[in-house]
Write a protein that holds these residues in place. Structure first.
Motif, PDB file in Angstrom:
ATOM      1  N   TRP A 150       0.818  -1.205   0.000  1.00 19.25           N
ATOM      2  CA  TRP A 150       0.000   0.000   0.000  1.00 19.25           C
ATOM      3  C   TRP A 150       0.852   1.254   0.000  1.00 19.25           C
ATOM      4  O   TRP A 150       1.910   1.313   0.646  1.00 19.25           O
ATOM      5  N   GLY A 151       0.361   2.273  -0.694  1.00 19.40           N
ATOM      6  CA  GLY A 151       0.877   3.626  -0.571  1.00 19.40           C
ATOM      7  C   GLY A 151      -0.227   4.510  -0.023  1.00 19.40           C
ATOM      8  O   GLY A 151      -1.355   4.481  -0.539  1.00 19.40           O
ATOM      9  N   ILE A 152       0.053   5.249   1.034  1.00 18.02           N
ATOM     10  CA  ILE A 152      -0.951   6.114   1.665  1.00 18.02           C
ATOM     11  C   ILE A 152      -0.709   7.555   1.267  1.00 18.02           C
ATOM     12  O   ILE A 152       0.409   8.065   1.383  1.00 18.02           O
ATOM     13  N   VAL A 153      -1.756   8.206   0.776  1.00 18.91           N
ATOM     14  CA  VAL A 153      -1.676   9.603   0.373  1.00 18.91           C
ATOM     15  C   VAL A 153      -2.397  10.456   1.407  1.00 18.91           C
ATOM     16  O   VAL A 153      -3.594  10.278   1.642  1.00 18.91           O
ATOM     17  N   ALA A 154      -1.654  11.346   2.027  1.00 17.19           N
ATOM     18  CA  ALA A 154      -2.077  12.252   3.105  1.00 17.19           C
ATOM     19  C   ALA A 154      -1.808  11.597   4.458  1.00 17.19           C
ATOM     20  O   ALA A 154      -1.692  10.371   4.575  1.00 17.19           O
ATOM     21  N   THR A 155      -1.718  12.432   5.480  1.00 17.52           N
ATOM     22  CA  THR A 155      -1.243  11.959   6.788  1.00 17.52           C
ATOM     23  C   THR A 155      -2.151  12.395   7.933  1.00 17.52           C
ATOM     24  O   THR A 155      -1.710  12.507   9.075  1.00 17.52           O
ATOM     25  N   GLY A 156      -3.429  12.628   7.637  1.00 15.20           N
ATOM     26  CA  GLY A 156      -4.365  13.032   8.674  1.00 15.20           C
ATOM     27  C   GLY A 156      -4.798  11.878   9.552  1.00 15.20           C
ATOM     28  O   GLY A 156      -4.266  10.763   9.481  1.00 15.20           O
ATOM     29  N   ASN A 157      -5.807  12.151  10.377  1.00 14.07           N
ATOM     30  CA  ASN A 157      -6.259  11.172  11.359  1.00 14.07           C
ATOM     31  C   ASN A 157      -6.709   9.865  10.717  1.00 14.07           C
ATOM     32  O   ASN A 157      -6.345   8.770  11.174  1.00 14.07           O
ATOM     33  N   ILE A 158      -7.493   9.945   9.643  1.00 13.85           N
ATOM     34  CA  ILE A 158      -8.030   8.737   9.028  1.00 13.85           C
ATOM     35  C   ILE A 158      -6.912   7.893   8.423  1.00 13.85           C
ATOM     36  O   ILE A 158      -6.972   6.655   8.433  1.00 13.85           O
ATOM     37  N   ALA A 159      -5.860   8.540   7.924  1.00 16.18           N
ATOM     38  CA  ALA A 159      -4.722   7.804   7.384  1.00 16.18           C
ATOM     39  C   ALA A 159      -4.019   7.023   8.493  1.00 16.18           C
ATOM     40  O   ALA A 159      -3.587   5.876   8.290  1.00 16.18           O
ATOM     41  N   GLY A 160      -3.913   7.625   9.679  1.00 15.86           N
ATOM     42  CA  GLY A 160      -3.301   6.923  10.796  1.00 15.86           C
ATOM     43  C   GLY A 160      -4.113   5.732  11.247  1.00 15.86           C
ATOM     44  O   GLY A 160      -3.567   4.668  11.562  1.00 15.86           O
ATOM     45  N   VAL A 161      -5.436   5.895  11.276  1.00 13.26           N
ATOM     46  CA  VAL A 161      -6.308   4.768  11.635  1.00 13.26           C
ATOM     47  C   VAL A 161      -6.132   3.631  10.635  1.00 13.26           C
ATOM     48  O   VAL A 161      -6.022   2.458  11.016  1.00 13.26           O
ATOM     49  N   PHE A 162      -6.091   3.971   9.358  1.00 20.39           N
ATOM     50  CA  PHE A 162      -5.958   2.933   8.333  1.00 20.39           C
ATOM     51  C   PHE A 162      -4.605   2.232   8.443  1.00 20.39           C
ATOM     52  O   PHE A 162      -4.519   1.002   8.309  1.00 20.39           O
ATOM     53  N   ALA A 163      -3.544   2.981   8.692  1.00 15.96           N
ATOM     54  CA  ALA A 163      -2.225   2.374   8.859  1.00 15.96           C
ATOM     55  C   ALA A 163      -2.213   1.409  10.046  1.00 15.96           C
ATOM     56  O   ALA A 163      -1.628   0.315   9.974  1.00 15.96           O
TER      57      ALA A 163
END
Length: 335
Positions: free
Chosen positions: A7-20
């Motif tokens: 996976w590549g994650i685009v953006a680093t907000g709260n929802i990105a952290g939850v998904f990681a």
């Protein structure tokens, strides 16, 4: 064991952290890259979640040859452009809800995925939740008789900041696209596309919707009453009724692990599921399943459903009086 899905994650907000955090629970998934328009934020996110590569742009994630799937976690206003570049770069895409700002953009994105032969799915993780799949099975089995109504609410008190993504028009803020989409998606999952949409709401000082209530009507007589709010907490529960009984889904209904089936003159029956994490794991597993099966879209979150939900949200926004810079003349005027 299947090869790891990278996976590549685009953006680093709260929802990105939850998904990681959720992906870390899945042994056959791995985050290999993260991108932000601020390289320092990308590096901090990468350090926190043990990600090998951090980029100072969104495009570099899509162009990374080791990335199989791009997860788009930007504000709504950036979904179309960011997902478009990922699809054109040959990547599969899981794009946060709402899929785009409006139905016209959603159709563009679906057309791009079809043109390039790449997988695309809206990250409506509720639709992959085992409890919601079980709910659909109960309805299909006739447990409630003929479905007649859906009632659902989702809301919280958001700290007002005109520059925050929740309230900024240029970021497509507002309650409908952030929380209202869950009740609307639930109604669509259970009742299908409505024949009529009626909406009212309140506006934040920036002109986006602080709250919205929807009444959806169906030709067969079913109705859905739905509320989303950034202006105060709501019960965050859902009820589905039919001619022979009803189902109660407790808070928070979109992430619930139990429901209660009620029939007149019978003891309530509780249905429970064991969830891995908070529930984002199931959308990730659905992406992996579809890619291994060679599918371009998920049967759990099909393109047509994402577009149909956006059409309802467009109609509701128009009636509440909210327009975004991305909207073309006439968007959302029907319904």
């Amino acid at each position: 064991m299947q090869p790891r899905l990278r996976w590549g994650i685009v953006a680093t907000g709260n929802i990105a952290g939850v998904f990681a955090r959720e992906l870390a629970l899945l042994p056959d998934h791995e985050v290999v890259a993260v991108g932000s328009r601020n390289l320092d934020r990308a590096k901090a996110f990468a350090q926190e979640w043990d990600i090998r590569r951090a980029y100072g742009s969104y495009t570099e994630v899509a162009e990374d040859p080791e990335v199989d799937v791009v997860y788009v976690a930007t504000p709504h206003s950036d979904h179309l452009g960011t997902a478009r570049h990922a699809l054109e770069s040959g990547k599969a895409v899981l794009c946060e809800k709402a899929l785009t700002v409006n139905a016209a953009e959603a159709r563009q994105l679906v057309d791009l995925a079809r043109k390039h032969g790449r997988f695309l799915m809206e990250a409506m993780w509720m639709r992959c939740n085992p409890l919601h799949l079980r709910l659909r099975e109960l309805l299909d089995a006739g447990t409630l008789g003929e479905p007649r109504s859906v009632h659902a609410t989702l809301g919280f008190l958001a700290d007002y900041d005109p520059d925050d993504r929740l309230f900024a028009p240029h970021l497509a803020g507002g309650s409908l696209l952030d929380v209202g989409i869950y009740p609307v998606s639930l109604a669509h999952h259970l009742l299908g596309a409505p024949d009529t949409v009626r909406a009212t709401g309140t506006l934040a000082p920036t002109g986006v919707d602080a709250s919205a209530g929807l009444l959806l009507g169906y030709a067969g007589g079913a109705v859905a009453t739905l509320t989303g709010s950034l202006a105060g907490p709501l019960p965050n529960t859902a009820y589905v009724s039919g001619t022979e009984g009803w189902v109660e889904i407790p808070a928070d209904f979109q992430a619930a692990d139990r429901l209660v089936v009620h029939h007149p003159d019978k003891e309530p029956e509780e249905v429970t599921v064991d969830l891995l994490g908070v529930g984002y794991t199931y959308e990730a597993e659905e992406v992996a399943r579809c890619l291994r099966a060679g599918l371009l879209e998920s049967p759990l979150v099909p393109w047509a459903d994402s577009i149909a939900v956006m059409e309802v949200l467009d109609a509701a926004r128009a009636q509440v009086g909210v327009r975004y810079p991305n909207d073309a003349p006439g968007d959302g005027d029907s319904g």
